[in-house]
Design a protein around this motif. Structure first.
Motif, PDB file in Angstrom:
ATOM      1  N   LYS A   8       0.667  -1.310   0.044  1.00  0.00           N
ATOM      2  CA  LYS A   8       0.026  -0.040  -0.102  1.00  0.00           C
ATOM      3  C   LYS A   8       0.718   1.025  -0.012  1.00  0.00           C
ATOM      4  CE  LYS A   8      -4.666  -1.272   1.793  1.00  0.00           C
ATOM      5  NZ  LYS A   8      -5.055  -1.631   2.839  1.00  0.00           N
ATOM      6  N   ARG A   9       1.760   1.189   0.927  1.00  0.00           N
ATOM      7  CA  ARG A   9       2.869   2.217   0.647  1.00  0.00           C
ATOM      8  C   ARG A   9       3.230   2.615  -0.554  1.00  0.00           C
ATOM      9  NH1 ARG A   9       7.204   2.375   5.544  1.00  0.00           N
ATOM     10  NH2 ARG A   9       8.441   2.316   3.464  1.00  0.00           N
ATOM     11  N   GLN A  10       3.720   1.475  -1.267  1.00  0.00           N
ATOM     12  CA  GLN A  10       4.433   1.606  -2.614  1.00  0.00           C
ATOM     13  C   GLN A  10       3.256   2.234  -3.649  1.00  0.00           C
ATOM     14  OE1 GLN A  10       7.283   1.770  -3.408  1.00  0.00           O
ATOM     15  NE2 GLN A  10       8.210   0.040  -2.195  1.00  0.00           N
ATOM     16  N   GLU A  11       2.090   1.705  -3.112  1.00  0.00           N
ATOM     17  CA  GLU A  11       1.033   2.210  -4.338  1.00  0.00           C
ATOM     18  C   GLU A  11       0.780   3.811  -3.805  1.00  0.00           C
ATOM     19  OE1 GLU A  11      -3.101   0.085  -5.545  1.00  0.00           O
ATOM     20  OE2 GLU A  11      -2.775   0.841  -3.343  1.00  0.00           O
ATOM     21  N   ARG A  12       0.758   4.164  -2.704  1.00  0.00           N
ATOM     22  CA  ARG A  12       0.336   5.746  -2.506  1.00  0.00           C
ATOM     23  C   ARG A  12       1.634   6.541  -2.966  1.00  0.00           C
ATOM     24  NH1 ARG A  12      -1.334   4.335   2.654  1.00  0.00           N
ATOM     25  NH2 ARG A  12       0.378   4.575   3.463  1.00  0.00           N
ATOM     26  N   LYS A  13       2.775   5.935  -2.915  1.00  0.00           N
ATOM     27  CA  LYS A  13       3.895   6.743  -3.589  1.00  0.00           C
ATOM     28  C   LYS A  13       3.797   6.966  -4.837  1.00  0.00           C
ATOM     29  CE  LYS A  13       8.919   6.309  -1.832  1.00  0.00           C
ATOM     30  NZ  LYS A  13       9.985   5.276  -1.604  1.00  0.00           N
ATOM     31  N   ALA A  14       3.344   5.994  -5.633  1.00  0.00           N
ATOM     32  CA  ALA A  14       3.140   5.888  -7.001  1.00  0.00           C
ATOM     33  C   ALA A  14       1.898   6.845  -7.357  1.00  0.00           C
ATOM     34  CB  ALA A  14       2.581   4.530  -7.669  1.00  0.00           C
ATOM     35  N   TYR A  15       0.889   6.783  -6.551  1.00  0.00           N
ATOM     36  CA  TYR A  15       0.000   7.866  -6.892  1.00  0.00           C
ATOM     37  C   TYR A  15       0.474   9.394  -6.997  1.00  0.00           C
ATOM     38  CZ  TYR A  15      -4.206   5.027  -7.047  1.00  0.00           C
ATOM     39  OH  TYR A  15      -5.162   4.099  -7.436  1.00  0.00           O
ATOM     40  N   ARG A  16       1.177   9.436  -5.760  1.00  0.00           N
ATOM     41  CA  ARG A  16       1.775  10.762  -5.650  1.00  0.00           C
ATOM     42  C   ARG A  16       2.945  11.177  -6.562  1.00  0.00           C
ATOM     43  NH1 ARG A  16       4.623  10.627  -0.064  1.00  0.00           N
ATOM     44  NH2 ARG A  16       3.173   8.939   0.383  1.00  0.00           N
ATOM     45  N   VAL A  18       2.457  10.395  -9.692  1.00  0.00           N
ATOM     46  CA  VAL A  18       1.571  10.661 -10.866  1.00  0.00           C
ATOM     47  C   VAL A  18       0.935  11.917 -10.596  1.00  0.00           C
ATOM     48  CG1 VAL A  18      -0.719   9.795 -12.123  1.00  0.00           C
ATOM     49  CG2 VAL A  18       1.072   8.274 -11.395  1.00  0.00           C
ATOM     50  N   ILE A  19       0.479  12.329  -9.460  1.00  0.00           N
ATOM     51  CA  ILE A  19      -0.080  13.625  -9.159  1.00  0.00           C
ATOM     52  C   ILE A  19       0.944  14.689  -9.552  1.00  0.00           C
ATOM     53  CG2 ILE A  19      -1.172  14.991  -7.568  1.00  0.00           C
ATOM     54  CD1 ILE A  19      -2.675  12.411  -6.293  1.00  0.00           C
ATOM     55  N   ILE A  20       2.077  14.544  -8.848  1.00  0.00           N
ATOM     56  CA  ILE A  20       3.154  15.374  -9.055  1.00  0.00           C
ATOM     57  C   ILE A  20       3.393  15.692 -10.469  1.00  0.00           C
ATOM     58  CG2 ILE A  20       5.611  15.697  -9.012  1.00  0.00           C
ATOM     59  CD1 ILE A  20       5.287  14.490  -6.079  1.00  0.00           C
ATOM     60  N   LEU A  21       3.507  14.738 -11.152  1.00  0.00           N
ATOM     61  CA  LEU A  21       3.686  14.883 -12.838  1.00  0.00           C
ATOM     62  C   LEU A  21       2.698  15.547 -13.521  1.00  0.00           C
ATOM     63  CD1 LEU A  21       5.552  11.213 -13.606  1.00  0.00           C
ATOM     64  CD2 LEU A  21       6.346  13.591 -13.699  1.00  0.00           C
ATOM     65  N   PHE A  22       1.407  15.137 -13.091  1.00  0.00           N
ATOM     66  CA  PHE A  22       0.446  15.809 -13.733  1.00  0.00           C
ATOM     67  C   PHE A  22       0.378  17.317 -13.316  1.00  0.00           C
ATOM     68  CE2 PHE A  22      -2.136  12.090 -14.806  1.00  0.00           C
ATOM     69  CZ  PHE A  22      -2.409  12.403 -16.095  1.00  0.00           C
ATOM     70  N   SER A  23       0.799  17.578 -11.975  1.00  0.00           N
ATOM     71  CA  SER A  23       0.859  18.877 -11.789  1.00  0.00           C
ATOM     72  C   SER A  23       1.947  19.724 -12.582  1.00  0.00           C
ATOM     73  CB  SER A  23       1.089  19.310 -10.354  1.00  0.00           C
ATOM     74  OG  SER A  23       0.375  18.362  -9.398  1.00  0.00           O
ATOM     75  N   LEU A  24       3.058  19.221 -12.549  1.00  0.00           N
ATOM     76  CA  LEU A  24       4.076  19.868 -13.495  1.00  0.00           C
ATOM     77  C   LEU A  24       3.609  19.865 -14.672  1.00  0.00           C
ATOM     78  CD1 LEU A  24       7.306  17.963 -12.256  1.00  0.00           C
ATOM     79  CD2 LEU A  24       6.584  20.343 -12.050  1.00  0.00           C
ATOM     80  N   PHE A  25       3.106  18.962 -15.464  1.00  0.00           N
ATOM     81  CA  PHE A  25       2.418  19.033 -16.889  1.00  0.00           C
ATOM     82  C   PHE A  25       1.673  20.320 -16.841  1.00  0.00           C
ATOM     83  CE2 PHE A  25      -0.362  17.622 -20.205  1.00  0.00           C
ATOM     84  CZ  PHE A  25       0.489  17.548 -21.394  1.00  0.00           C
TER      85      PHE A  25
END
Ligand code: HEC
Length: 155
Positions: A8-16, A18-25
């Motif tokens: 789950k921790r890994q999953e949350r990390k991955a989500y974060r 993705v969100i960061i990448l989207f924000s940067l984009f």
């Protein structure tokens, strides 16, 4: 820690990530959009899309006129832009029609009293440009009348 927690921790990390990448984009897209808006707003006619209409990005020339100064974009005009439009508007130049001698006198006067710099070889380029593009003969000639309304005189 169980393997599931770890997962789950890994999953949350991955989500974060993705969100960061989207924000940067998003920031990047918004940034370029704003940049192009600001450029069109301040750059006036220097837009990329106007190229076909005779405008180039670099020079801002439209229909043979330098947009920023209103000077005719003929040979030597950039020398005039660079040397003659920093202290006063180009209008003062365009309004004055003179021969070569008077231009040289005016330039000398500005050098003696208005701290205009020595123009060197550029002086000839400038004076030629001015006498070629703003000849004396045109002085005072009014523009052609448009939309003339003719009416019958009644007795
Ligand atoms: C260092 C500043 C400066 C530069 C550069 C400069 N001028 Fe001037 N010029 C002046 C000033 C100051 C006046 C007087 C303005 C006024 O009367 O409002 C003037 C006036 C003029 C006038 C009007 C003269 C008159 O008899 O009324 C003309 C024409 C003119 N400049 C042309 C030029 C040309 C052409 C160049 C480029 C070679 C040039 N100027 C560059 C400062 C400058």
């Amino acid at each position: 820690m169980s393997t599931e927690d770890n997962f789950k921790r890994q999953e949350r990390k991955a989500y974060r990530m993705v969100i960061i990448l989207f924000s940067l984009f998003f920031v990047f897209i918004a940034g370029s959009f704003l940049h192009s808006k600001i450029k069109t707003y301040f750059g006036g006619n220097q837009s990329h899309t106007n190229k076909a209409a005779g405008t180039t990005i670099e020079s801002g020339i439209k229909n043979g006129i330098h947009m920023r100064t209103g000077l005719i974009a003929a040979q030597g005009f950039m020398t005039v832009v660079n040397n003659c439009t920093s202290c006063h508007s180009s209008k003062i130049i365009i309004q004055n029609r003179m021969n070569k001698e008077s231009w040289n006198t005016t330039i000398k006067w500005m050098q003696e009293t208005q701290s205009l710099w020595d123009l060197g070889k550029n002086q000839e380029i400038i004076v030629n440009y001015l006498t070629n593009n703003y000849p004396i003969e045109d002085k005072g000639r009014r523009e052609n009348l448009l939309d003339i309304y003719w009416y019958e005189l009644e007795n």
